[in-house]
Structure formats: structure tokens, C-alpha cells
Design an enzyme around this catalytic site. Structure first.
Site, short mmCIF file in Angstrom:
data_model
loop_
_atom_site.label_atom_id
_atom_site.label_comp_id
_atom_site.label_asym_id
_atom_site.label_seq_id
_atom_site.Cartn_x
_atom_site.Cartn_y
_atom_site.Cartn_z
CG ASN A 159 12.99 119.10 118.48
OD1 ASN A 159 13.80 118.72 117.35
ND2 ASN A 159 11.71 119.41 118.13
CE1 TYR A 217 5.22 118.51 114.05
CE2 TYR A 217 7.35 119.57 113.16
CZ TYR A 217 6.01 119.04 112.95
OH TYR A 217 5.38 119.18 111.56
CB SER A 265 10.56 126.71 121.81
OG SER A 265 11.34 125.57 122.29
N GLY A 266 8.21 124.38 123.07
CA GLY A 266 7.71 124.11 124.16
C GLY A 266 8.60 123.41 125.05
CB SER A 319 9.50 121.57 122.31
OG SER A 319 8.60 122.22 121.88
#
Length: 367
Positions: free
Chosen positions: A199, A127, A275-276, A237
Site C-alpha cells: 500500500n 491505511y 509510509s509505515g 505503508s
């Protein structure tokens, strides 16, 4: 600048010639970067990883891992089902996954022509809506085509480029990073290469080679982005792509993807709530896997496909290579990134190189 330019060496295994995922023969990386201070502020883009030139017609084995699932990576169901990666890999921002996926399908059709085949491309996201006008949908099909056209072997641009243009990592400007490791065996050398789009993470948890870098370079030294109140620290992420020329089977690829998550943790990522943290590993050592197992006359199914497999006792070494390369790739993303001011004046500051070297000075441990 890269970590090693600052004297930062992670682990004990040597890197490949370019210390990049492209040290795995046949792997190419391309970027398309979109930068406009606006308004609206546009800081985004696309990065592609091409496993080899014939990936559309010659799959490679792959496996995936989820550290935390507040993210998306398309095409994983087929990888989990079949163990095969059948496409180039795209990495972009959260709201551009669809257009990148569709553009990769179009690239396959353009390369192969019309026919009875299908495509389930792999596209991962992180993101960038704090620095980028993410709802403006600025990534277009032509930008994916440009990234594919840019894909090359050799050195890889890092930091504020491609899909990593608008990313923030541990409270500093983040983005794209890469690294590799090589090991010698009785069967020859194996290379493991990693590329990340970083990120993720909280400032206070950032550690490099065990040193509490995030504590030593606090917000009082280098300001953190002024996050919206509803933005939970550590959200964001990380996508990790692991490539190797070792002849791995799908379950072994999955094991490499799992170990990449350990590197995220060693740097300070905890797989926070929003967070992915998604990892994909592919292996090019078993080339010649046909998408459809037919004899040359295309009339008789082939009952068997000959494969090779790395011996189980060598997996620990490949784990080590994966962890080291992933750690260094994250650090390279931080070192290469440049300060970016985005939406509403929010600024993500680059990690100052001199301050980083000071923070890593082990003499401080005794004071």
C-alpha cells in the site's frame, strides 16, 4: 494472474511449488474480505499468517526491521526482547489493529482454555481510508475468526483480498502478494517465503527488473487515484512477512527482515515520510523451543535448550532469496489486484497486464 503468468521472472533462484509463503512447511494463510460499494464504501478485511499449528505453545525465533515508522505492528517489543514469535500474525487496516489483536487473544484462549499464560499477538496495518470507510470500524472479531478458519497451506489468494482489499500501490490498485525461493545446501534445501500487504510507493518510481514501469505507464495512460490535497504522494505503508524453514537464531531473522527492505527499495519504495514500512521474519527450523523450559515432570527448570544455526557463510544466499521473493510478492500484488472504486468515487485502477508487458520490453531501451 501472477507475474510469472506474464513472463515476468525476478532473480535467479527457483520458487517453491506454489511460489508462496506457504511453501515453508507448516505455514498457513487465511483471508476474510469485506466488499460493499455502499454507501458507505467498505473495501477492507483481515489476512492471517499462521507460522505453524502449535504457535501458541511452541514459539519460533523471529526478528523485525523498520524502514519507516509511520505505521504499527503490535507485539514487536517482546520479539525484540526475547527473539520469540508466540502468535499468529494478523494484517488489516490502520483502525482495526485493536479488534484484530483482541480477536487473536480470544483465539488463543479458545484453543488452549483458561490458564496462567499471556498473549502479545503480532498485528500489522496499512491505511485503506481512501477506498474504505475506515472510521466505520467494519472489521469485527468474527472476521478474524473467519480468516483463521480459512487459513490453509498451498496456493494463496492475492491482490484485492483480505487485509489488502482497499490498498493502493505505486498509484495502482495494490493488496496482498506472495512468493518463495528455494536453495539447496549440503544440509538439505531451505525455503524462504514472503507475504506482503502493499500500500506504498509513487507511480513514477515503480521499477520492475530495473525497467522504469511507472514512467512508461504514467497517469496519462492509466489514471492515478485522485488523492486529497493533503495526502502526500507515497504515503500508505507496506507490511512484509518473511518465513523460512532454515534454522535461524533471532539475530539472523532480524537480518532477513532488513534485506526485505532492500527489495521494497528496488521496486521503488523510498520509505516515504508517511509510509509505515515494517518487516517481520520468522524461522521454523528450530522447533521445540518451549515457552517455559521445564522438564517433563514440570518440576525442574531445564538449564539448556538445544538449537541449530545456519552457518554465517550461507546468510548471503538467504539474503538473496529474501530480496527476490519480496520483489516478486510486490509485483504479484500489483498483477493480481482488480480495479476498486471507493469513498467519494475515488478509483484505484488495476495495473493493465498488456501495458505492463510492453513497459518491460527491453527493446524500448535502445529506442
Amino acid at each position: 494472474m501472477r507475474a510469472r503468468d506474464l513472463g515476468i521472472v525476478i532473480g535467479e533462484h527457483p520458487p517453491g511449488p506454489d511460489n508462496a509463503i506457504t511453501d515453508v512447511a507448516g505455514v498457513r494463510v487465511g483471508h476474510c474480505t469485506l466488499q460493499d460499494d455502499g454507501p458507505p464504501a467498505v473495501h477492507t478485511g483481515v489476512t492471517v499468517v499462521v507460522p505453524h499449528d502449535d504457535i501458541w505453545t511452541e514459539p519460533v525465533f523471529a526478528g523485525s526491521h523498520r524502514l519507516n515508522g509511520s505505521g504499527e505492528m503490535t507485539g514487536l517489543e517482546w520479539i525484540r526482547e526475547s527473539g520469540e514469535l508466540t502468535s499468529a500474525i494478523g494484517i488489516t487496516n490502520t483502525h482495526s489493529v485493536g479488534v484484530v489483536r483482541d480477536a487473536l487473544v480470544a483465539a488463543q484462549v479458545a484453543g488452549r482454555g483458561d490458564g496462567v499464560y499471556w498473549s502479545l499477538p503480532v498485528v500489522g496495518e496499512t491505511y485503506d481510508g481512501l477506498l474504505n470507510d475506515i472510521n466505520g470500524h467494519h472489521v469485527k472479531a468474527e472476521h478474524v475468526a473467519a480468516a483463521l478458519a480459512d487459513a490453509h497451506s498451498g496456493p494463496v489468494a492475492e491482490g484485492t483480498v483480505g487485509g489488502g482489499t482497499g490498498m493502493i500501490c505505486h498509484g495502482f490498485k495494490g493488496g496482498i502478494g506472495t512468493s518463495s525461493r528455494v536453495t539447496e545446501t549440503a544440509a538439505g534445501s531451505y525455503t524462504v517465503g514472503v507475504l506482503v500487504q502493499a500500500n506504498h510507493g509513487r507511480r513514477e518510481r515503480l521499477r520492475i527488473n530495473g525497467m522504469p514501469v511507472g514512467e512508461r505507464i504514467g497517469a496519462d495512460v492509466v489514471p492515478q487515484p485522485d488523492m486529497p490535497r493533503q495526502y502526500e504522494p507515497g504515503s500508505g505503508s507496506i507490511i512484509v512477512i518473511v518465513a523460512t524453514d532454515a534454522p535461524l537464531l533471532p539475530h539472523q531473522c532480524t537480518r532477513l527482515a532488513q534485506r526485505a527492505a532492500l527489495a521494497v527499495s528496488r521496486i521503488g519504495g523510498n520509505g516515504e515520510q508517511y509510509s509505515g514500512d515494517l518487516m517481520l521474519a520468522f524461522a521454523t527450523g528450530n522447533r521445540g523451543i518451549p515457552p517455559y523450559a521445564w522438564d517433563e515432570d514440570a518440576s525442574t527448570p531445564r538449564p539448556e535448550v538445544a538449537l541449530r544455526m545456519v552457518a554465517p557463510q550461507l546468510m548471503t544466499r538467504l539474503f538473496d532469496l529474501t530480496i527476490e521473493a519480496t520483489e516478486e510478492a510486490i509485483v504479484n500484488a500489483l498483477v493480481a489486484a482488480t480495479t476498486v472504486t471507493g469513498r467519494n468515487g475515488l478509483t484505484a485502477h488495476a495495473l493493465d497486464h498488456h501495458l505492463l508487458q510492453q513497459a518491460l520490453n527491453t527493446d524500448q531501451e535502445s529506442r
